[in-house]
Enzyme design. Structure first.
Site, mmCIF file in Angstrom:
data_model
loop_
_atom_site.group_PDB
_atom_site.id
_atom_site.type_symbol
_atom_site.label_atom_id
_atom_site.label_comp_id
_atom_site.label_asym_id
_atom_site.label_seq_id
_atom_site.Cartn_x
_atom_site.Cartn_y
_atom_site.Cartn_z
ATOM 1 N N HIS A 1 -1.990 6.255 7.018
ATOM 2 C CA HIS A 1 -1.480 5.938 5.676
ATOM 3 C C HIS A 1 -2.558 6.232 4.631
ATOM 4 O O HIS A 1 -3.457 5.425 4.401
ATOM 5 C CB HIS A 1 -1.058 4.462 5.635
ATOM 6 C CG HIS A 1 -0.280 4.078 4.417
ATOM 7 N ND1 HIS A 1 0.885 3.343 4.474
ATOM 8 C CD2 HIS A 1 -0.490 4.328 3.101
ATOM 9 C CE1 HIS A 1 1.353 3.155 3.251
ATOM 10 N NE2 HIS A 1 0.523 3.734 2.394
ATOM 11 N N HIS B 1 -2.740 8.455 0.762
ATOM 12 C CA HIS B 1 -2.008 9.252 -0.234
ATOM 13 C C HIS B 1 -2.901 10.365 -0.774
ATOM 14 O O HIS B 1 -4.024 10.094 -1.229
ATOM 15 C CB HIS B 1 -1.559 8.374 -1.406
ATOM 16 C CG HIS B 1 -0.517 7.360 -1.038
ATOM 17 N ND1 HIS B 1 0.811 7.521 -1.360
ATOM 18 C CD2 HIS B 1 -0.593 6.183 -0.366
ATOM 19 C CE1 HIS B 1 1.504 6.469 -0.919
ATOM 20 N NE2 HIS B 1 0.670 5.641 -0.308
ATOM 21 N N ASP C 1 -2.618 11.999 -3.536
ATOM 22 C CA ASP C 1 -2.912 11.811 -4.965
ATOM 23 C C ASP C 1 -3.682 10.526 -5.221
ATOM 24 O O ASP C 1 -3.982 10.217 -6.374
ATOM 25 C CB ASP C 1 -1.623 11.872 -5.802
ATOM 26 C CG ASP C 1 -0.529 10.937 -5.311
ATOM 27 O OD1 ASP C 1 -0.488 10.623 -4.104
ATOM 28 O OD2 ASP C 1 0.301 10.519 -6.142
ATOM 29 N N GLY D 1 6.286 3.907 -4.099
ATOM 30 C CA GLY D 1 6.501 3.547 -5.500
ATOM 31 C C GLY D 1 6.779 2.059 -5.622
ATOM 32 O O GLY D 1 6.572 1.303 -4.669
ATOM 33 N N HIS E 1 7.387 2.321 2.988
ATOM 34 C CA HIS E 1 6.574 1.299 2.328
ATOM 35 C C HIS E 1 7.447 0.048 2.191
ATOM 36 O O HIS E 1 8.425 0.065 1.432
ATOM 37 C CB HIS E 1 6.177 1.746 0.923
ATOM 38 C CG HIS E 1 4.949 2.597 0.836
ATOM 39 N ND1 HIS E 1 4.950 3.926 1.140
ATOM 40 C CD2 HIS E 1 3.674 2.294 0.454
ATOM 41 C CE1 HIS E 1 3.734 4.412 0.946
ATOM 42 N NE2 HIS E 1 2.941 3.448 0.529
ATOM 43 N N GLU F 1 5.113 -5.073 0.980
ATOM 44 C CA GLU F 1 3.829 -5.000 0.282
ATOM 45 C C GLU F 1 3.932 -5.880 -0.963
ATOM 46 O O GLU F 1 3.405 -6.974 -1.012
ATOM 47 C CB GLU F 1 3.526 -3.542 -0.091
ATOM 48 C CG GLU F 1 2.222 -3.359 -0.852
ATOM 49 C CD GLU F 1 2.049 -1.937 -1.385
ATOM 50 O OE1 GLU F 1 3.039 -1.194 -1.485
ATOM 51 O OE2 GLU F 1 0.901 -1.584 -1.733
ATOM 52 N N ASP G 1 -4.968 3.845 2.415
ATOM 53 C CA ASP G 1 -3.999 3.917 1.320
ATOM 54 C C ASP G 1 -4.490 4.883 0.241
ATOM 55 O O ASP G 1 -4.051 6.025 0.217
ATOM 56 C CB ASP G 1 -3.682 2.530 0.737
ATOM 57 C CG ASP G 1 -2.290 2.456 0.144
ATOM 58 O OD1 ASP G 1 -1.484 3.384 0.371
ATOM 59 O OD2 ASP G 1 -1.986 1.458 -0.545
HETATM 60 O O1 LIG Z 1 0.441 1.212 -1.839
HETATM 61 C C1 LIG Z 1 1.335 1.861 -2.395
HETATM 62 N N1 LIG Z 1 2.583 1.341 -2.500
HETATM 63 C C2 LIG Z 1 3.623 1.997 -3.059
HETATM 64 N N2 LIG Z 1 3.499 3.228 -3.579
HETATM 65 C C3 LIG Z 1 2.264 3.793 -3.535
HETATM 66 C C4 LIG Z 1 1.161 3.163 -2.954
HETATM 67 N N3 LIG Z 1 0.108 3.977 -3.079
HETATM 68 C C5 LIG Z 1 0.538 5.080 -3.703
HETATM 69 N N4 LIG Z 1 1.843 4.970 -3.988
HETATM 70 C C6 LIG Z 1 2.703 5.938 -4.688
HETATM 71 O O2 LIG Z 1 2.948 7.027 -3.826
HETATM 72 C C7 LIG Z 1 2.963 8.215 -4.594
HETATM 73 C C8 LIG Z 1 2.861 9.430 -3.707
HETATM 74 O O3 LIG Z 1 1.653 9.505 -3.027
HETATM 75 C C9 LIG Z 1 1.852 7.974 -5.588
HETATM 76 O O4 LIG Z 1 1.947 8.822 -6.712
HETATM 77 C C10 LIG Z 1 2.045 6.512 -5.949
HETATM 78 O O5 LIG Z 1 2.978 6.404 -7.009
HETATM 79 ZN ZN LIG Z 2 0.751 3.574 0.367
#
Ligand SMILES: O=c1[nH]cnc2c1ncn2[C@@H]1O[C@H](CO)[C@@H](O)[C@H]1O
Ligand SMILES: [Zn+2]
Length: 371
Positions: A20, A22, A24, A182, A209, A212, A309
């Site tokens: 996990h 991301h 970005d 998101g 997701h 959380e 994350d």
């Molecule tokens: O921990 C999280 N929980 C929910 N959404 C997330 C988390 N981290 C990142 N993103 C979302 O996932 C998109 C794509 O990578 C990111 O742009 C962010 O909006």
């Molecule tokens: Zn995430």
């Protein structure tokens, strides 16, 4: 036979599997600055690396998932061309490999990278090209790593079916699964049932997701209605567990804990939990690292995995997440090996590829550290 010290150098050497992370949320601050300069993005909140890194960490340290997610506007803004996406993906692989990660699934939401006219397919192709280059570079530096992509749909939007189809279209070319991310509150997993049914009908894998920013109902939907293979975070499953009297989050035994139906299902079915300790504190999913239920879930034999994350927003890396867990819960190498095996067994790679990494890389790597 003496174990090697659990210090930062050895933690970085230990083979790690990451499920996990991301794309970005893991840019180098210097790269954010350079890409912003190249594409004429003028909204960055700081203009030097150190100040920018601090800004991301502090702004993400908000106690709210919604505010945490606002910081992604700046990284997504500079990831709108094929070359920017490829560079970010290549650097991601280099950074993970340098930290001793041997297998990673890195996720991103293609629908967020279309502002300059790229198509969904071009976004995925650019990222995969970057991953492939990064793998070659890392192997050349003696740090071999396998990196695969998870394609994410944004849960507040309405493109999840299309994104699930994109994930399946790129199966076998570097994409191993699908996810939704998101703001969780108000966007339950069942909003995207169609996408998950499509994935299941295609014999394709997905994580969600869930659990959380929102609690048990989200986990229940993800499992019972959507049929997810893994839970992204899933940390609020702790709300369905009644602990015996007198324990603390750092206790060594939770014998006598009583699991409700949702928690029991997660454990019985060996549903992997993609736990992200530092991120969970920043978004307010847990109050502090000392209060993180990681240890309770680990000792109750849930299939726990350790994840980053968002390395930029949390100013972290896999070896740092390991260190945090070692510091708070007193884990040794055999515990860290177990968490790594949990992750590798839960990967969306094919079985034979998972076994190869376990037998040839992870087990021999920990044997050296355990002594
Ligand atoms: O921990 C999280 N929980 C929910 N959404 C997330 C988390 N981290 C990142 N993103 C979302 O996932 C998109 C794509 O990578 C990111 O742009 C962010 O909006
Ligand atoms: Zn995430």
């Amino acid at each position: 036979m003496t174990p090697r010290p659990l210090d930062p150098a050895n933690l970085a050497l230990a083979p790690k599997a990451l499920l996990h992370d991301h794309l970005d949320g893991g840019l180098r601050p210097a790269t954010v600055l350079e890409l912003a300069h190249d594409c004429g993005y003028t909204e960055l909140p700081a203009d030097d690396q150190v100040a920018l890194a601090t800004w991301f960490r502090d702004a993400a340290d908000s106690g709210s998932l919604e505010r945490y997610l606002e910081t992604f506007a700046h990284t997504v803004a500079v990831m709108q061309t094929a070359s920017a996406l490829e560079r970010v993906a290549r650097e991601c692989v280099e950074d993970l490999a340098a930290d001793g990660v041997v297998y990673a699934e890195v996720r991103f939401a293609p629908e967020q990278h279309l502002e300059n006219g790229l198509t969904l397919d071009e976004v995925v192709e650019s990222v995969l090209a970057g991953f492939a280059k990064g793998e070659v570079d890392a192997a050349g530096r003696g740090r071999p790593i396998v990196v695969r992509a998870l394609v994410t749909a944004m849960r507040h939007a309405a493109r999840s079916r299309e994104i699930a189809e994109l994930a399946v279209r790129f199966r076998g070319r570097g994409v191993v699964g699908f996810d939704i991310a998101g703001a969780e509150a108000g966007n339950p997993p069942t909003r995207h049932l169609d996408a998950f049914e499509y994935m299941r009908a295609s014999n394709a894998r997905f994580t969600i997701h869930a659990g959380e920013a929102f609690g048990l109902p989200s986990i229940h939907e993800a499992l019972a209605y959507c049929g997810c293979d893994r839970l992204g975070h899933g940390v609020r499953v702790i709300d369905d567990i009644t602990l015996p009297p007198g324990v603390t989050p750092a206790s060594h035994s939770f014998d006598g804990a009583v699991l409700g139906d949702i928690a029991a299902t997660v454990r019985d079915k060996r549903i992997p939990l993609e736990l992200c300790p530092s991120s969970n504190v920043q978004t307010g999913a847990v109050a502090s690292l000392a209060d993180h239920p990681f240890n309770i879930l680990a000792r109750l034999r849930f299939r726990v995995t350790v994840n980053t994350d968002n390395r930029l927003m949390s100013d972290t890396c896999m070896s740092n997440e390991f260190k945090v867990l070692v510091d708070h819960f007193g884990y040794g190498w055999t515990d860290l090996e177990r968490f790594t095996l949990n992750a590798m067994k839960s990967a969306f790679l094919h079985f034979d590829d998972r076994i190869r990494i376990i037998d040839e890389v992870i087990k021999p790597g920990y044997a050296v550290l355990i002594g």
